[in-house]
Motif scaffolding. Structure first.
Motif, PDB file in Angstrom:
ATOM      1  N   ALA A 286      41.678  43.856  13.605  1.00  0.00           N
ATOM      2  CA  ALA A 286      42.411  42.841  14.136  1.00  0.00           C
ATOM      3  C   ALA A 286      41.693  41.197  14.337  1.00  0.00           C
ATOM      4  CB  ALA A 286      43.273  43.160  15.386  1.00  0.00           C
ATOM      5  N   LEU A 287      40.604  41.681  15.164  1.00  0.00           N
ATOM      6  CA  LEU A 287      39.539  40.624  15.009  1.00  0.00           C
ATOM      7  C   LEU A 287      39.063  39.871  13.841  1.00  0.00           C
ATOM      8  CD1 LEU A 287      37.285  41.762  18.312  1.00  0.00           C
ATOM      9  CD2 LEU A 287      38.920  39.811  18.131  1.00  0.00           C
ATOM     10  N   THR A 288      38.770  40.712  12.859  1.00  0.00           N
ATOM     11  CA  THR A 288      38.300  40.428  11.600  1.00  0.00           C
ATOM     12  C   THR A 288      39.603  39.531  10.833  1.00  0.00           C
ATOM     13  OG1 THR A 288      36.846  42.420  11.330  1.00  0.00           O
ATOM     14  CG2 THR A 288      37.483  41.284   9.328  1.00  0.00           C
ATOM     15  N   ALA A 289      40.567  40.230  10.760  1.00  0.00           N
ATOM     16  CA  ALA A 289      41.752  39.617  10.163  1.00  0.00           C
ATOM     17  C   ALA A 289      42.109  38.217  11.012  1.00  0.00           C
ATOM     18  CB  ALA A 289      43.053  40.403   9.894  1.00  0.00           C
TER      19      ALA A 289
ATOM     20  N   ARG B 276      49.233  41.979  17.909  1.00  0.00           N
ATOM     21  CA  ARG B 276      48.788  41.094  18.866  1.00  0.00           C
ATOM     22  C   ARG B 276      48.345  41.865  20.066  1.00  0.00           C
ATOM     23  NH1 ARG B 276      52.102  36.774  20.175  1.00  0.00           N
ATOM     24  NH2 ARG B 276      51.252  36.966  22.519  1.00  0.00           N
ATOM     25  N   ARG B 277      48.865  43.252  20.058  1.00  0.00           N
ATOM     26  CA  ARG B 277      48.137  44.075  20.995  1.00  0.00           C
ATOM     27  C   ARG B 277      46.960  44.764  20.575  1.00  0.00           C
ATOM     28  NH1 ARG B 277      52.374  47.177  20.959  1.00  0.00           N
ATOM     29  NH2 ARG B 277      51.886  49.012  19.678  1.00  0.00           N
ATOM     30  N   HIS B 278      46.778  44.717  19.431  1.00  0.00           N
ATOM     31  CA  HIS B 278      45.380  45.189  18.813  1.00  0.00           C
ATOM     32  C   HIS B 278      44.340  44.117  18.986  1.00  0.00           C
ATOM     33  CE1 HIS B 278      46.467  49.014  17.536  1.00  0.00           C
ATOM     34  NE2 HIS B 278      47.123  48.680  16.774  1.00  0.00           N
ATOM     35  N   LEU B 279      44.786  42.889  18.929  1.00  0.00           N
ATOM     36  CA  LEU B 279      43.949  41.632  18.979  1.00  0.00           C
ATOM     37  C   LEU B 279      43.797  41.582  20.363  1.00  0.00           C
ATOM     38  CD1 LEU B 279      42.742  39.177  17.452  1.00  0.00           C
ATOM     39  CD2 LEU B 279      44.991  38.098  18.023  1.00  0.00           C
ATOM     40  N   ARG B 280      44.574  41.654  21.210  1.00  0.00           N
ATOM     41  CA  ARG B 280      44.130  41.317  22.758  1.00  0.00           C
ATOM     42  C   ARG B 280      43.425  42.677  23.148  1.00  0.00           C
ATOM     43  NH1 ARG B 280      49.621  41.383  24.949  1.00  0.00           N
ATOM     44  NH2 ARG B 280      49.766  39.673  23.858  1.00  0.00           N
TER      45      ARG B 280
END
Length: 675
Positions: free
Chosen positions: A616-619, A643-647
């Protein structure tokens, strides 16, 4: 001796308040005015007084000698023939008045009613329908019905009407303000609160009535709630100032936000605004009070979810929206000690702000001269010439009239000698920085220099609300802001209001006939997010400092800032993370910090929790996706899931980098954690 029916009618008449236009229009129709409509349609949310008004109209019809038919939509069968049989005199007896309450329960009859039933009415008959749902547009737009149909949306009582009701009901004077704050002009809420005993009102929560009153209000205002998910959606809407589908998806990630938002939007006590759904005040306060009574931990948990979502938005929202996020964050905590002292949520003086235009200057100068004197007006002229972009002009939403202006100056170090010589207030702010923690070249200070609303001069108002939200949002987004200052003339009153959130510098510069107080905060030592958390909770927030003196919260904010500026080389080169200890010994700080961040993200894959977080951060930051929605599509995930994975990824990354900040390099390669 009068009959019981007459005595009830007289009592209702004496207790009835407001709705003069609706009653007068119906009275003209009863009197046979040929210009009067034949059909009246009363629409409004639960508890707004539709049934009470219908009873009053029924009394008028009886007094006029009319034959009266009263039906309740809750008990109408699905067969139109049954309705026609029950209302047969309306078709056969001239002058009959038909009243249908709770029409939303038989709304499916509407097409048949307009097309088949009402056109067959007897001579001089009248019909009044009352329900929570507005009539279908084809009937209000139909030219044939234009002169025959009068649709009236019942609004909450004005403050004057609400006070009259409470006085008539003999509510104790010391309880009236509490009742008014709770009821928001809703007649049902006012009546129930007025009927409650003083002991029914909670001492701890001044706006929360007893459980019995809440139960009645929920039934009357809201009705049945289909599922637990729908109730949670209502609880979000009760606490958020406005509710969008995106907010529901963020706060309730495991629910179908699209379906829930559609259901909320159709509720009769919801208003649609440009910022989302806004419940009528009585419905909002009833839902919030019920949750607080029924599940106090759930109330706090929902509030925290909303707060964290708004803080995230503050970091990520587009520039033009970021100040509204601050405004909405404060609304969630509107009963907090500091927020309650400094902000107001009145909708009676709702304003919007626009940049200063050249043709606004004369109005602005006149306001400054009237409220602060000619010397202050000259300083307004000076700063309008130097920094016109710092000024905002406020207009009433209702009329467009200019009622106020503010100016939020951004002043780079070193201080300009001309500014110091011209403006004693700005000179006092710079003198405070020199005496406490000097501002370095490349940094700047922000000064909310003017807040002029002649009709509500420097008392809590929507102008101060919005200006403060903009100032705090600018501080959160600005690079290199060292200090923020606010300026008020009534220094002692504002010192009490902002106690615990801003430092009184002690400076009292004089401009013309007036002195001003200067209050500030050093953003280098108290990151904006930490300050906001402290402000909304009115409690001290422990500050964990690393070797470089930065707090953990400030460090996390710096990591997020660096990622946010990843594709902007100039912005990245000025990011706060370069001043952290982990970047201190890098030979090429910018390039090597980028490498360090990439490696730290890759290392998340070693943690069992981190595989999807790393993707998620990479994307989101490294792949070139223009928006988070685009990043979610690249991962093939629903936006809420992404958004949950990014958080989670941001939390894990900040934890890992903080560990390196504290203990040096080489201690985080296999994932975050102690030891």
């Amino acid at each position: 001796m009068a009959s019981v029916k007459d005595r009830l009618s007289n009592a209702r008449g004496q207790a009835f308040i407001g709705r003069e236009e609706e009653i007068d229009g119906f009275a003209r129709a009863l009197a046979g005015d040929p210009r009067s409509p034949f059909a009246f349609y009363l629409v409004g949310p639960g508890g707004i007084g539709k049934s009470t008004l219908l009873r009053r109209l029924a009394d008028r019809a009886r007094a006029a000698g009319r034959s009266l038919l009263e039906l309740d939509g809750r008990f109408v069968s699905r067969d139109p023939a049954d309705f026609e049989r029950a209302a047969a005199p309306f078709l056969d007896v001239p002058g009959t008045v038909l009243l249908v309450d709770s029409f939303e329960h038989c709304q499916w009859l509407e097409g048949w009613l307009w097309q088949r039933f009402l056109p067959r009415a007897a001579d001089d008959a009248l019909v009044v329908l009352a329900g929570r749902l507005a009539p279908q547009p084809q009937w209000t737009a139909d030219p044939a019905w234009a002169g025959l149909l009068d649709v009236r949306e019942l609004r909450p009582f004005s403050e004057e009407q609400a006070r009259t009701l409470l006085t008539t009901a003999r509510v104790l004077p010391e309880l009236r303000e509490r009742v008014l704050r709770f009821a928001g002009g809703n007649p049902l809420a006012l009546s129930l609160a007025a009927a409650a005993r003083a002991s029914d009102w909670s001492r701890e929560d001044v706006w929360a009535p007893s459980a019995d009153v809440l139960r009645t209000l929920l039934s009357g205002l809201i009705g049945e709630v289909p599922t637990a998910a729908h109730r949670r959606a209502l609880e979000v809407a009760a606490q958020a100032y406005s509710t969008s589908e995106e907010l529901l998806a963020s706060v309730l990630p495991d629910e179908d936000a699209h379906a829930l938002f559609g259901w909320l939007r159709d509720l009769p006590f919801m208003e649609s605004t440009h910022r989302g759904l806004h419940p009528h005040d009585a419905a909002r306060e009833t839902l919030a009070a019920d949750l607080r009574w029924r599940a106090p931990n759930g109330f706090v948990a929902m509030r925290q979810r909303l707060a964290e979502e708004y803080l995230r938005q503050l970091r990520e929202a587009p520039e033009e929206r970021v100040w509204t996020v601050t405004d909405e964050l404060f609304h969630v905590f509107r009963d907090g000690e500091i927020v309650a002292r400094t902000r107001t949520w009145s909708r009676e003086d709702e304003v919007h702000d626009r940049p200063l235009r050249p043709d606004d200057l004369d109005v602005v100068l006149r306001m400054a001269d009237e409220t602060e004197g000619p010397a202050s007006a000259e300083l307004v002229r000076y700063w309008a010439r130097r920094q016109p972009q710092a000024f905002s002009v406020y207009r009433l939403v209702s009329t467009g009239r200019v009622v106020a202006f503010t100016a939020r100056l951004a002043l780079p170090a070193p201080a300009d000698p001309e500014d110091l010589a011209t403006d004693p207030v700005v000179a006092a702010a710079w003198a405070y920085t020199e005496a406490t923690a000097p501002v370095s070249p490349g940094e700047h200070i922000g000064v909310s220099r003017f807040t002029v609303y002649p009709e509500r001069y420097q008392v809590p108002s929507r102008v101060i609300d919005l200006s403060s939200s903009r100032a705090q949002a600018e501080s959160a987004r600005a690079r290199g802001r060292a200090y923020g200052f606010a300026v008020w003339r009534d220094a002692e009153a504002w010192a009490a209001r902002v106690k615990g959130s801003l430092t009184d510098t002690g400076a009292r510069p004089r401009v013309g006939d007036h002195t001003y107080g200067v209050f500030g905060v050093d953003w280098r030592h108290v990151p904006v997010e930490t300050w906001l958390r402290h402000f909304i909770a009115a409690t001290a927030v422990p500050v964990q400092a690393g070797p470089s003196g930065v707090s953990r919260s400030g460090f996390d904010q710096a990591v997020r800032e660096a990622l946010g500026h990843w594709r902007d080389p100039r912005a990245f080169a000025a990011c706060a993370l370069l001043r952290a200890r982990l970047a201190a010994d890098l030979a090429d700080p910018v390039a090597e910090l980028r490498t360090l961040l990439r490696e730290a993200v890759e290392d998340l894959a070693h943690d069992p929790r981190g595989a999807r977080a790393k993707e998620a951060l990479t994307a989101g930051f490294f792949s070139g996706a223009p928006t988070q929605e685009a990043a979610a599509r690249r991962m093939g995930l629903p936006y809420g899931t992404y958004r949950r994975h990014l958080r989670q990824g941001l939390d894990l990354l900040c934890e890992a980098l903080w560990h390196q900040e504290l203990h040096g390099p080489g201690r985080m390669r296999h994932g975050p954690g102690p030891g």
